[in-house]
Design a protein around this motif. Structure first.
Motif, PDB file in Angstrom:
ATOM      1  N   SER A  70      10.592  22.106  -7.981  1.00  0.00           N
ATOM      2  CA  SER A  70       9.727  21.009  -8.411  1.00  0.00           C
ATOM      3  C   SER A  70      10.547  19.812  -8.859  1.00  0.00           C
ATOM      4  CB  SER A  70       8.813  21.476  -9.548  1.00  0.00           C
ATOM      5  OG  SER A  70       7.969  22.534  -9.114  1.00  0.00           O
ATOM      6  N   MET A  71      11.681  20.039  -9.509  1.00  0.00           N
ATOM      7  CA  MET A  71      12.529  18.940  -9.935  1.00  0.00           C
ATOM      8  C   MET A  71      13.140  18.215  -8.732  1.00  0.00           C
ATOM      9  SD  MET A  71      15.887  19.016 -12.415  1.00  0.00           S
ATOM     10  CE  MET A  71      16.782  19.989 -11.199  1.00  0.00           C
ATOM     11  N   VAL A  72      13.577  18.982  -7.733  1.00  0.00           N
ATOM     12  CA  VAL A  72      14.137  18.361  -6.524  1.00  0.00           C
ATOM     13  C   VAL A  72      13.069  17.533  -5.796  1.00  0.00           C
ATOM     14  CG1 VAL A  72      15.121  18.841  -4.256  1.00  0.00           C
ATOM     15  CG2 VAL A  72      15.925  20.102  -6.256  1.00  0.00           C
ATOM     16  N   GLU A  73      11.844  18.053  -5.753  1.00  0.00           N
ATOM     17  CA  GLU A  73      10.754  17.318  -5.121  1.00  0.00           C
ATOM     18  C   GLU A  73      10.466  16.011  -5.881  1.00  0.00           C
ATOM     19  OE1 GLU A  73       7.729  16.285  -2.506  1.00  0.00           O
ATOM     20  OE2 GLU A  73       9.351  17.771  -2.341  1.00  0.00           O
ATOM     21  N   LEU A  74      10.515  16.074  -7.205  1.00  0.00           N
ATOM     22  CA  LEU A  74      10.295  14.871  -8.007  1.00  0.00           C
ATOM     23  C   LEU A  74      11.386  13.836  -7.756  1.00  0.00           C
ATOM     24  CD1 LEU A  74       8.954  13.206 -10.237  1.00  0.00           C
ATOM     25  CD2 LEU A  74      10.242  14.573 -11.924  1.00  0.00           C
ATOM     26  N   GLN A  75      12.623  14.259  -7.718  1.00  0.00           N
ATOM     27  CA  GLN A  75      13.715  13.322  -7.473  1.00  0.00           C
ATOM     28  C   GLN A  75      13.648  12.726  -6.067  1.00  0.00           C
ATOM     29  OE1 GLN A  75      17.221  15.644  -8.321  1.00  0.00           O
ATOM     30  NE2 GLN A  75      16.997  15.449 -10.555  1.00  0.00           N
ATOM     31  N   SER A  76      13.208  13.527  -5.099  1.00  0.00           N
ATOM     32  CA  SER A  76      13.059  13.008  -3.734  1.00  0.00           C
ATOM     33  C   SER A  76      11.967  11.946  -3.675  1.00  0.00           C
ATOM     34  CB  SER A  76      12.736  14.157  -2.765  1.00  0.00           C
ATOM     35  OG  SER A  76      13.771  15.117  -2.748  1.00  0.00           O
ATOM     36  N   ALA A 125       0.825  -1.206   0.000  1.00  0.00           N
ATOM     37  CA  ALA A 125       0.000   0.000   0.000  1.00  0.00           C
ATOM     38  C   ALA A 125       0.860   1.257   0.000  1.00  0.00           C
ATOM     39  CB  ALA A 125      -0.935  -0.015   1.215  1.00  0.00           C
ATOM     40  N   LEU A 126       1.971   1.231   0.729  1.00  0.00           N
ATOM     41  CA  LEU A 126       2.864   2.382   0.731  1.00  0.00           C
ATOM     42  C   LEU A 126       3.504   2.595  -0.640  1.00  0.00           C
ATOM     43  CD1 LEU A 126       4.678   1.958   4.175  1.00  0.00           C
ATOM     44  CD2 LEU A 126       2.892   3.602   3.582  1.00  0.00           C
ATOM     45  N   VAL A 127       3.873   1.507  -1.304  1.00  0.00           N
ATOM     46  CA  VAL A 127       4.453   1.634  -2.642  1.00  0.00           C
ATOM     47  C   VAL A 127       3.434   2.206  -3.613  1.00  0.00           C
ATOM     48  CG1 VAL A 127       5.344   0.310  -4.600  1.00  0.00           C
ATOM     49  CG2 VAL A 127       6.154  -0.185  -2.290  1.00  0.00           C
ATOM     50  N   ALA A 128       2.186   1.729  -3.542  1.00  0.00           N
ATOM     51  CA  ALA A 128       1.152   2.269  -4.425  1.00  0.00           C
ATOM     52  C   ALA A 128       0.901   3.747  -4.147  1.00  0.00           C
ATOM     53  CB  ALA A 128      -0.136   1.475  -4.260  1.00  0.00           C
ATOM     54  N   SER A 129       0.901   4.098  -2.855  1.00  0.00           N
ATOM     55  CA  SER A 129       0.722   5.514  -2.518  1.00  0.00           C
ATOM     56  C   SER A 129       1.896   6.354  -3.003  1.00  0.00           C
ATOM     57  CB  SER A 129       0.559   5.657  -1.008  1.00  0.00           C
ATOM     58  OG  SER A 129       0.495   7.018  -0.625  1.00  0.00           O
ATOM     59  N   GLN A 130       3.100   5.806  -2.904  1.00  0.00           N
ATOM     60  CA  GLN A 130       4.268   6.543  -3.351  1.00  0.00           C
ATOM     61  C   GLN A 130       4.288   6.682  -4.865  1.00  0.00           C
ATOM     62  OE1 GLN A 130       6.203   8.077  -1.269  1.00  0.00           O
ATOM     63  NE2 GLN A 130       7.355   9.006  -2.945  1.00  0.00           N
ATOM     64  N   VAL A 131       3.795   5.696  -5.590  1.00  0.00           N
ATOM     65  CA  VAL A 131       3.688   5.812  -7.047  1.00  0.00           C
ATOM     66  C   VAL A 131       2.793   6.992  -7.412  1.00  0.00           C
ATOM     67  CG1 VAL A 131       2.793   4.686  -9.112  1.00  0.00           C
ATOM     68  CG2 VAL A 131       4.211   3.401  -7.510  1.00  0.00           C
ATOM     69  N   THR A 132       1.700   7.137  -6.665  1.00  0.00           N
ATOM     70  CA  THR A 132       0.807   8.284  -6.900  1.00  0.00           C
ATOM     71  C   THR A 132       1.517   9.603  -6.609  1.00  0.00           C
ATOM     72  OG1 THR A 132      -1.081   6.895  -6.292  1.00  0.00           O
ATOM     73  CG2 THR A 132      -1.430   9.270  -6.313  1.00  0.00           C
ATOM     74  N   GLN A 133       2.324   9.625  -5.545  1.00  0.00           N
ATOM     75  CA  GLN A 133       3.076  10.835  -5.229  1.00  0.00           C
ATOM     76  C   GLN A 133       4.087  11.163  -6.325  1.00  0.00           C
ATOM     77  OE1 GLN A 133       2.595  12.922  -2.716  1.00  0.00           O
ATOM     78  NE2 GLN A 133       0.974  11.686  -1.753  1.00  0.00           N
ATOM     79  N   VAL A 134       4.710  10.154  -6.897  1.00  0.00           N
ATOM     80  CA  VAL A 134       5.668  10.399  -7.976  1.00  0.00           C
ATOM     81  C   VAL A 134       4.957  10.947  -9.202  1.00  0.00           C
ATOM     82  CG1 VAL A 134       7.249   9.244  -9.592  1.00  0.00           C
ATOM     83  CG2 VAL A 134       7.341   8.708  -7.150  1.00  0.00           C
ATOM     84  N   ARG A 135       3.803  10.405  -9.529  1.00  0.00           N
ATOM     85  CA  ARG A 135       3.046  10.919 -10.675  1.00  0.00           C
ATOM     86  C   ARG A 135       2.614  12.359 -10.452  1.00  0.00           C
ATOM     87  NH1 ARG A 135      -0.893   5.626 -11.696  1.00  0.00           N
ATOM     88  NH2 ARG A 135       0.773   4.231 -12.441  1.00  0.00           N
ATOM     89  N   TYR A 136       2.205  12.653  -9.229  1.00  0.00           N
ATOM     90  CA  TYR A 136       1.816  14.031  -8.916  1.00  0.00           C
ATOM     91  C   TYR A 136       3.021  14.967  -9.029  1.00  0.00           C
ATOM     92  CZ  TYR A 136       0.294  18.068  -6.199  1.00  0.00           C
ATOM     93  OH  TYR A 136       0.003  19.346  -5.788  1.00  0.00           O
ATOM     94  N   SER A 137       4.199  14.524  -8.555  1.00  0.00           N
ATOM     95  CA  SER A 137       5.401  15.360  -8.641  1.00  0.00           C
ATOM     96  C   SER A 137       5.832  15.547 -10.091  1.00  0.00           C
ATOM     97  CB  SER A 137       6.537  14.725  -7.831  1.00  0.00           C
ATOM     98  OG  SER A 137       6.188  14.620  -6.467  1.00  0.00           O
ATOM     99  N   GLU A 138       5.656  14.511 -10.914  1.00  0.00           N
ATOM    100  CA  GLU A 138       5.981  14.649 -12.336  1.00  0.00           C
ATOM    101  C   GLU A 138       5.077  15.676 -13.001  1.00  0.00           C
ATOM    102  OE1 GLU A 138       5.616  10.748 -13.902  1.00  0.00           O
ATOM    103  OE2 GLU A 138       7.609  10.075 -13.250  1.00  0.00           O
TER     104      GLU A 138
END
Length: 323
Positions: free
Chosen positions: A257-263, A221-234
């Motif tokens: 925004s780029m630093v946030e995406l990489q994080s 569930a954490l990985v799925a949530s983090q995937v959503t966070q990565v898509r939002y950052s992209e």
């Protein structure tokens, strides 16, 4: 031909000195220390609350620490290709069947039962039987009997026989002592302790497998949530970059925004690695080959007791995983 059969029954050691000399005086057996080692329980569940910077909701994190033989298992049957469908009940059954901790405890219980039977045999009577057969002939000439002794008209054989003698003996001996009685009581106590240790081992396996199973679901569930966070950052980074190219936003905003995406991407890779580690740990517990893909249950189900332990009860648990 003559047959002689002799039966003898001995109930007292004094009547049979040879049998009594073979018996050994029982020695006191030292009782082994039962219970867990001083290092503590091999399976420990710990809970800790962690706060969130973005909200006022605290998260309760549960950690299952597995040590010793409970970390491994014997290989189970060969699995087919593709993901293995695995429910919580199936995982616990496999753990009880293949985990090394449970197998070790069951072997110790069988060993203690054998030692008790050995101690009990020292108090039981020893019964053994012997059967013998012997044959003999009698030479009449050596006894002074010949044809000339009885007269000219009487002919005697040279030998008489053979004679067969049969003997059957049943011997019984018993030696009672307080030492044997105390050894039997000690062996009985060790057997009972080993049986309780085996039940405790089954409880620990249920805790280890169930906790690891739920931990894998939580990490998924954490990985799925983090995937959503990565898509939002992209999306945020692309928007900030487009605005910077259009001249409506400063470069520092696009860089932020780029630093946030990489994080977020780094956090996703870390959580994916943690998920692989937890899946491998679960596979080691239940006898599955390492690295084999798993398809854990994502439905709410009711788990009933898997073995007849009076104190063991499972309540309804909702297993939620990302779609």
């Amino acid at each position: 031909m003559s047959i002689w059969i002799t039966f003898a029954l001995c109930a007292v050691d004094a009547a049979w000195p040879q049998a009594a000399s073979n018996t050994q005086t029982p020695q006191a057996q030292q009782l082994q220390i039962s219970g867990r080692a001083q290092g503590g329980a091999p399976v420990v569940a710990q809970q800790s609350a962690s706060g969130s910077t973005s909200s006022s909701v605290n998260t309760l994190n549960t950690t299952i620490t597995v040590q010793g033989a409970y970390q491994g298992s014997v290989p189970g049957p060969a699995m087919g290709k593709g993901a293995v469908p695995l429910t919580l009940a199936d995982a616990i059954r496999r753990g009880l069947q293949y985990n090394l901790g449970g197998l070790d405890s069951a072997a110790s219980a069988r060993q203690q039962r054998g030692l008790r039977l050995s101690a009990l045999s020292q108090m039981l009577p020893n019964i053994y039987a012997t059967i013998a057969e012997s044959g003999a002939k009698t030479d009449l000439q050596t006894q002074g009997l010949s044809s000339g002794v009885l007269g000219a008209g009487i002919a005697l054989p040279t030998t008489v026989g053979p004679y067969h003698y049969y003997s059957a003996q049943a011997n019984l001996s018993e030696q009672l002592s307080f030492t044997s009685l105390h050894n039997l009581r000690a062996a009985t106590a060790s057997r009972d302790a080993a049986q309780l240790s085996a039940k405790d081992a089954r409880e620990l396996i249920v805790l280890a497998v169930g906790g690891s199973y739920l931990r894998v679901l939580a990490t998924q569930a954490l990985v799925a949530s983090q995937v959503t966070q990565v898509r939002y950052s992209e999306s945020s980074y692309r928007q900030a970059k487009d605005q910077f190219d259009a001249g409506t936003k400063a470069q520092i905003d696009a860089t932020r925004s780029m630093v946030e995406l990489q994080s977020q991407q780094q956090r996703l890779r870390s959580q994916q690695t943690q998920l692989e580690k937890e899946q491998m740990a679960l596979e080691r517990l239940i006898g599955l080959p390492l690295g084999h893909p798993l398809a854990l249950s994502r439905l709410c189900l009711r788990v009933f007791p898997l073995f007849p332990i009076p104190t063991q009860r499972f309540k309804k648990a909702c297993l939620i995983a990302p779609t």
